[in-house]
Design a protein around this motif. Structure first.
Motif, PDB file in Angstrom:
ATOM      1  N   THR A 116       0.831  -1.214   0.000  1.00 44.06           N
ATOM      2  CA  THR A 116       0.000   0.000   0.000  1.00 44.06           C
ATOM      3  C   THR A 116       0.862   1.260   0.000  1.00 44.06           C
ATOM      4  N   TYR A 117       1.837   1.302   0.879  1.00 47.56           N
ATOM      5  CA  TYR A 117       2.710   2.473   0.976  1.00 47.56           C
ATOM      6  C   TYR A 117       3.506   2.663  -0.314  1.00 47.56           C
ATOM      7  N   GLY A 118       4.046   1.568  -0.848  1.00 48.07           N
ATOM      8  CA  GLY A 118       4.821   1.661  -2.085  1.00 48.07           C
ATOM      9  C   GLY A 118       3.993   2.107  -3.272  1.00 48.07           C
ATOM     10  N   CYS A 119       2.753   1.626  -3.361  1.00 46.60           N
ATOM     11  CA  CYS A 119       1.874   2.042  -4.464  1.00 46.60           C
ATOM     12  C   CYS A 119       1.518   3.527  -4.357  1.00 46.60           C
ATOM     13  N   PHE A 173       9.724  -1.823   5.460  1.00 48.77           N
ATOM     14  CA  PHE A 173      10.373  -0.726   4.760  1.00 48.77           C
ATOM     15  C   PHE A 173      11.024  -1.173   3.445  1.00 48.77           C
ATOM     16  N   GLY A 174      11.717  -2.309   3.483  1.00 47.42           N
ATOM     17  CA  GLY A 174      12.365  -2.796   2.268  1.00 47.42           C
ATOM     18  C   GLY A 174      11.370  -3.144   1.175  1.00 47.42           C
ATOM     19  N   LEU A 175      10.259  -3.777   1.553  1.00 43.95           N
ATOM     20  CA  LEU A 175       9.236  -4.122   0.571  1.00 43.95           C
ATOM     21  C   LEU A 175       8.625  -2.871  -0.045  1.00 43.95           C
ATOM     22  N   ALA A 176       8.409  -1.844   0.759  1.00 44.47           N
ATOM     23  CA  ALA A 176       7.825  -0.599   0.237  1.00 44.47           C
ATOM     24  C   ALA A 176       8.726   0.036  -0.813  1.00 44.47           C
ATOM     25  N   ARG A 177      10.017  -0.001  -0.614  1.00 48.28           N
ATOM     26  CA  ARG A 177      10.942   0.583  -1.593  1.00 48.28           C
ATOM     27  C   ARG A 177      10.937  -0.199  -2.899  1.00 48.28           C
ATOM     28  N   ILE A 178      10.857  -1.539  -2.802  1.00 53.93           N
ATOM     29  CA  ILE A 178      10.813  -2.349  -4.026  1.00 53.93           C
ATOM     30  C   ILE A 178       9.527  -2.081  -4.794  1.00 53.93           C
ATOM     31  N   VAL A 179       8.390  -2.041  -4.081  1.00 46.87           N
ATOM     32  CA  VAL A 179       7.103  -1.795  -4.724  1.00 46.87           C
ATOM     33  C   VAL A 179       7.093  -0.414  -5.359  1.00 46.87           C
ATOM     34  N   ARG A 180       7.616   0.569  -4.671  1.00 48.11           N
ATOM     35  CA  ARG A 180       7.640   1.937  -5.211  1.00 48.11           C
ATOM     36  C   ARG A 180       8.416   2.000  -6.515  1.00 48.11           C
ATOM     37  N   SER A 181       9.586   1.352  -6.573  1.00 51.00           N
ATOM     38  CA  SER A 181      10.385   1.382  -7.805  1.00 51.00           C
ATOM     39  C   SER A 181       9.684   0.675  -8.959  1.00 51.00           C
ATOM     40  N   GLU A 182       8.965  -0.415  -8.674  1.00 52.65           N
ATOM     41  CA  GLU A 182       8.228  -1.119  -9.717  1.00 52.65           C
ATOM     42  C   GLU A 182       7.046  -0.283 -10.205  1.00 52.65           C
ATOM     43  N   VAL A 183       6.338   0.376  -9.278  1.00 52.75           N
ATOM     44  CA  VAL A 183       5.184   1.191  -9.660  1.00 52.75           C
ATOM     45  C   VAL A 183       5.613   2.388 -10.498  1.00 52.75           C
ATOM     46  N   ILE A 205      -7.000   1.110 -10.101  1.00 48.20           N
ATOM     47  CA  ILE A 205      -5.736   0.972 -10.824  1.00 48.20           C
ATOM     48  C   ILE A 205      -4.764   0.083 -10.042  1.00 48.20           C
ATOM     49  N   VAL A 206      -4.722   0.272  -8.734  1.00 47.70           N
ATOM     50  CA  VAL A 206      -3.791  -0.498  -7.910  1.00 47.70           C
ATOM     51  C   VAL A 206      -4.142  -1.982  -7.924  1.00 47.70           C
ATOM     52  N   TYR A 207      -5.390  -2.314  -7.640  1.00 55.09           N
ATOM     53  CA  TYR A 207      -5.769  -3.719  -7.479  1.00 55.09           C
ATOM     54  C   TYR A 207      -6.030  -4.422  -8.803  1.00 55.09           C
ATOM     55  N   ARG A 208      -6.311  -3.671  -9.850  1.00 55.19           N
ATOM     56  CA  ARG A 208      -6.607  -4.314 -11.139  1.00 55.19           C
ATOM     57  C   ARG A 208      -5.386  -4.346 -12.063  1.00 55.19           C
ATOM     58  N   HIS A 209      -4.515  -3.350 -11.962  1.00 63.15           N
ATOM     59  CA  HIS A 209      -3.421  -3.238 -12.922  1.00 63.15           C
ATOM     60  C   HIS A 209      -2.035  -3.314 -12.291  1.00 63.15           C
ATOM     61  N   LEU A 210      -1.843  -2.760 -11.096  1.00 63.46           N
ATOM     62  CA  LEU A 210      -0.504  -2.718 -10.519  1.00 63.46           C
ATOM     63  C   LEU A 210      -0.154  -3.992  -9.752  1.00 63.46           C
ATOM     64  N   ILE A 211      -1.010  -4.388  -8.816  1.00 67.86           N
ATOM     65  CA  ILE A 211      -0.696  -5.543  -7.973  1.00 67.86           C
ATOM     66  C   ILE A 211      -0.494  -6.827  -8.784  1.00 67.86           C
ATOM     67  N   PRO A 212      -1.316  -7.136  -9.809  1.00 65.74           N
ATOM     68  CA  PRO A 212      -1.037  -8.350 -10.598  1.00 65.74           C
ATOM     69  C   PRO A 212       0.343  -8.355 -11.238  1.00 65.74           C
ATOM     70  N   ASN A 213       0.868  -7.181 -11.562  1.00 65.94           N
ATOM     71  CA  ASN A 213       2.198  -7.101 -12.160  1.00 65.94           C
ATOM     72  C   ASN A 213       3.306  -7.005 -11.116  1.00 65.94           C
ATOM     73  N   LEU A 214       2.939  -6.872  -9.843  1.00 63.92           N
ATOM     74  CA  LEU A 214       3.922  -6.790  -8.775  1.00 63.92           C
ATOM     75  C   LEU A 214       4.169  -8.126  -8.101  1.00 63.92           C
ATOM     76  N   VAL A 215       3.295  -9.092  -8.356  1.00 64.75           N
ATOM     77  CA  VAL A 215       3.377 -10.370  -7.637  1.00 64.75           C
ATOM     78  C   VAL A 215       4.731 -11.032  -7.861  1.00 64.75           C
ATOM     79  N   PRO A 217       7.798  -9.764  -8.934  1.00 65.36           N
ATOM     80  CA  PRO A 217       8.997  -9.132  -8.351  1.00 65.36           C
ATOM     81  C   PRO A 217       9.070  -9.202  -6.828  1.00 65.36           C
ATOM     82  N   ILE A 218       7.922  -9.159  -6.153  1.00 67.20           N
ATOM     83  CA  ILE A 218       7.949  -9.084  -4.682  1.00 67.20           C
ATOM     84  C   ILE A 218       7.740 -10.436  -4.014  1.00 67.20           C
TER      85      ILE A 218
END
Length: 301
Positions: A116-119, A173-183, A205-215, A217-218
């Motif tokens: 959530t924070y990273g997005c 904190f580490g996960l948030a930085r990875i998610v932020r860079s991917e987003v 946008i987050v739950y339909r388009h971003l999170i499926p593409n983040l699975v 990498p994270i």
């Protein structure tokens, strides 16, 4: 004649290796070779034993067999007893269950907060993104053990839920930085821009388009957070700041290490410690597999 020619003449020159016959390995064998089959089997056995512990134990793990205190492994107590007379074999499966629950609950909290924070940071403008990332860097610069000790002292007596929350809110904190860079990379993709033009809100946008593409990498970070959380709980309990002794977990079992050294009861430390190390190793190995798969797919693009 053909066999003699192959023996008499050797193919040389550029790309000569392409003329040599190679045994083709079936694709299913390659896939089985790459997958951590042994780690998956070991982890499945551990999880099943922890789930069905009631049907596998031969003693009550919370009962004090004072007449049998500090007994080495034998036919009645398979892994021996601790200084309080409790059966270590029975305690390991109940303690493993508690530690796995803490690892999974902490993983859920870490994933929820970090994603959530990273997005939000990744989709925000430059000024907000800078402020949010500086806050993460400042929090991440504080020693994690210091944050844990602070929260543990504030929350009072610990239980499984409290210790999971403490670990979760200090480890994202580490996960948030990875998610932020991917987003930041995905925000300008055509499907995200098209969703914005069609009036889609941020949550859609987050739950339909971003999170499926983040699975992908994270996934390594998410799986590894389970082993990290179990390790943190064991460290806190070993220091006497985690779960109390009456709540059976791998950490609370290891908290009796000082008494075990004084009484020369090696099995109280070695057997639970070995169980903990094996559990952490198999989870980390499975996480490394997903990391390698992610890197391999990214290199093929």
């Amino acid at each position: 004649m053909a066999e003699r020619k192959e023996e008499q003449f050797i193919i040389v020159g550029a790309n000569y290796k392409s003329h040599l016959s190679k045994k083709k390995i079936p694709s299913y064998r390659k896939s089985l070779k790459d997958k951590p089959i042994i780690s998956i089997i070991v982890l499945a056995i551990i999880v099943l034993y922890c789930i069905f512990a009631e049907h596998l134990i031969n003693h009550d793990p919370s009962n004090f067999y004072l007449n049998n205190a500090n007994e080495p492994p034998n036919s009645e107590f398979y892994f021996g007893t601790d200084s309080l007379g409790r059966d270590i074999y029975s305690m390991i499966w109940y303690g493993g269950r508690a530690s796995l629950i803490i690892g999974i609950l902490s993983m859920i909290i870490i994933t929820a907060i970090g994603v959530t924070y990273g997005c939000i940071s990744g989709m925000a403008n430059a000024q907000i993104d800078v402020v949010m990332m500086r806050a993460v860097e400042i929090a991440n610069s504080i020693p994690s053990l210091l944050l844990l000790l602070l929260l543990v002292s504030v929350m009072g007596k610990q239980d499984i839920l409290k210790i999971s929350v403490v670990i979760g809110v200090t480890s994202w904190f580490g996960l948030a930085r990875i998610v932020r860079s991917e987003v930041r990379q995905l925000r300008y993709c055509e499907y995200v821009l098209a969703a914005k033009c069609m009036g889609a809100n941020f949550l859609h946008i987050v739950y339909r388009h971003l999170i499926p593409n983040l699975v992908s990498p994270i996934l390594f970070v998410v799986i590894s957070s389970i082993s990290t959380s179990i390790s943190i709980e064991s460290t806190l309990s070993f220091l006497g700041l985690g779960l109390p002794v009456d709540v059976i977990s791998l950490g609370s079992m290891l908290s009796l290490a000082n008494r075990a050294f004084l009484s020369n009861a090696w099995w109280i430390i070695i057997i639970p410690g070995l169980f903990l190390v094996i559990t952490l190793l198999v989870i980390t190995n499975i996480g490394n597999y997903f990391r390698k798969e992610t890197n391999r797919k990214a290199s093929n693009l």
